[in-house]
Design a protein around this motif. Sequence first.
Motif, mmCIF file in Angstrom:
data_model
loop_
_atom_site.group_PDB
_atom_site.id
_atom_site.type_symbol
_atom_site.label_atom_id
_atom_site.label_comp_id
_atom_site.label_asym_id
_atom_site.label_seq_id
_atom_site.Cartn_x
_atom_site.Cartn_y
_atom_site.Cartn_z
ATOM 1 N N MET A 131 0.856 -1.180 0.000
ATOM 2 C CA MET A 131 0.000 0.000 0.000
ATOM 3 C C MET A 131 0.895 1.233 0.000
ATOM 4 O O MET A 131 1.813 1.332 0.808
ATOM 5 C CB MET A 131 -0.903 0.001 1.232
ATOM 6 N N TYR A 132 0.652 2.148 -0.944
ATOM 7 C CA TYR A 132 1.407 3.394 -1.032
ATOM 8 C C TYR A 132 0.469 4.550 -0.714
ATOM 9 O O TYR A 132 -0.531 4.734 -1.389
ATOM 10 C CB TYR A 132 1.954 3.605 -2.450
ATOM 11 N N THR A 133 0.798 5.305 0.326
ATOM 12 C CA THR A 133 0.046 6.515 0.643
ATOM 13 C C THR A 133 0.773 7.685 0.001
ATOM 14 O O THR A 133 1.979 7.840 0.180
ATOM 15 C CB THR A 133 -0.051 6.717 2.165
ATOM 16 N N LEU A 134 0.051 8.480 -0.770
ATOM 17 C CA LEU A 134 0.642 9.610 -1.474
ATOM 18 C C LEU A 134 0.473 10.872 -0.642
ATOM 19 O O LEU A 134 -0.637 11.269 -0.328
ATOM 20 C CB LEU A 134 -0.034 9.783 -2.837
ATOM 21 N N GLN A 135 1.578 11.478 -0.280
ATOM 22 C CA GLN A 135 1.556 12.713 0.499
ATOM 23 C C GLN A 135 2.411 13.753 -0.204
ATOM 24 O O GLN A 135 3.611 13.533 -0.339
ATOM 25 C CB GLN A 135 2.085 12.477 1.907
ATOM 26 N N PRO A 136 1.880 14.823 -0.705
ATOM 27 C CA PRO A 136 0.458 15.141 -0.694
ATOM 28 C C PRO A 136 -0.280 14.346 -1.765
ATOM 29 O O PRO A 136 0.342 13.735 -2.625
ATOM 30 C CB PRO A 136 0.447 16.641 -1.027
ATOM 31 N N CYS A 195 3.384 -9.607 -8.679
ATOM 32 C CA CYS A 195 4.408 -8.593 -8.491
ATOM 33 C C CYS A 195 3.957 -7.296 -9.176
ATOM 34 O O CYS A 195 3.282 -7.341 -10.204
ATOM 35 C CB CYS A 195 5.714 -9.044 -9.114
ATOM 36 N N ILE A 196 4.354 -6.181 -8.623
ATOM 37 C CA ILE A 196 4.089 -4.872 -9.234
ATOM 38 C C ILE A 196 5.405 -4.096 -9.216
ATOM 39 O O ILE A 196 6.209 -4.250 -8.291
ATOM 40 C CB ILE A 196 2.953 -4.119 -8.512
ATOM 41 N N ASP A 197 5.608 -3.278 -10.245
ATOM 42 C CA ASP A 197 6.872 -2.558 -10.365
ATOM 43 C C ASP A 197 6.668 -1.316 -11.210
ATOM 44 O O ASP A 197 5.691 -1.211 -11.965
ATOM 45 C CB ASP A 197 7.905 -3.476 -11.032
ATOM 46 N N GLN A 198 7.582 -0.392 -11.091
ATOM 47 C CA GLN A 198 7.660 0.792 -11.922
ATOM 48 C C GLN A 198 6.357 1.588 -11.987
ATOM 49 O O GLN A 198 5.842 1.886 -13.049
ATOM 50 C CB GLN A 198 8.137 0.436 -13.336
ATOM 51 N N LEU A 213 -3.992 7.064 -2.469
ATOM 52 C CA LEU A 213 -3.574 5.744 -2.007
ATOM 53 C C LEU A 213 -3.612 4.756 -3.169
ATOM 54 O O LEU A 213 -4.578 4.721 -3.938
ATOM 55 C CB LEU A 213 -4.530 5.258 -0.909
ATOM 56 N N ILE A 214 -2.552 3.966 -3.312
ATOM 57 C CA ILE A 214 -2.505 2.843 -4.255
ATOM 58 C C ILE A 214 -2.389 1.590 -3.413
ATOM 59 O O ILE A 214 -1.518 1.495 -2.540
ATOM 60 C CB ILE A 214 -1.303 2.943 -5.200
ATOM 61 N N ASP A 215 -3.242 0.620 -3.666
ATOM 62 C CA ASP A 215 -3.254 -0.623 -2.903
ATOM 63 C C ASP A 215 -3.113 -1.792 -3.871
ATOM 64 O O ASP A 215 -3.873 -1.907 -4.828
ATOM 65 C CB ASP A 215 -4.575 -0.726 -2.125
ATOM 66 N N LEU A 254 -6.967 2.223 -6.750
ATOM 67 C CA LEU A 254 -6.554 3.600 -6.490
ATOM 68 C C LEU A 254 -7.684 4.321 -5.798
ATOM 69 O O LEU A 254 -8.832 4.273 -6.249
ATOM 70 C CB LEU A 254 -6.201 4.303 -7.791
ATOM 71 N N TYR A 255 -7.361 4.975 -4.701
ATOM 72 C CA TYR A 255 -8.345 5.650 -3.856
ATOM 73 C C TYR A 255 -8.034 7.146 -3.771
ATOM 74 O O TYR A 255 -6.868 7.545 -3.865
ATOM 75 C CB TYR A 255 -8.303 5.084 -2.432
#
Length: 135
Positions: free
Chosen positions: A10-15, A128-131, A115-117, A38-39
């Motif tokens: 999970m990637y939280t995007l700030q900002p 797998c996920i990349d790039q 947010l990307i989950d 994507l949220y």
Amino acid sequence: PTTNTSTGVMYTLQPTIQPTYLSWWARPLTKYSNFIELYPTSANSGSMIWQLYDQSGNIALVSAPSDILVPHALSSYHTEIKNINWQQHTFDYYIDGRLIAAGVAFRSPGNQFGLIDYFPAGSGTGGCIDQILMK
């Protein structure tokens, strides 16, 4: 790789951001594999874009009025979300450089990505996920 339903990335995007382009590479390890969502803010806010590898062997973009399905083999795929229009809440959907659908509506409304989950579909699945690229 992720291997069960209790793990994932999970990637939280700030900002939070409003890109016009988003892409990633993903490789399922099993036919029924991973979800990518994507949220706008959190996983409780309703996903705007939801892609999965389904039990029938399709890459599925979960969308209204119906899902967009592309058959897949167990190999890597490059997904691109282009021409994101934040006023109309639409985007163009590409896989491996091929336009699959234009003017696709967001699954749920939102004014930014926060947010990307990426998580497994069930026990014994993985991928797998990349790039991941946003601009």
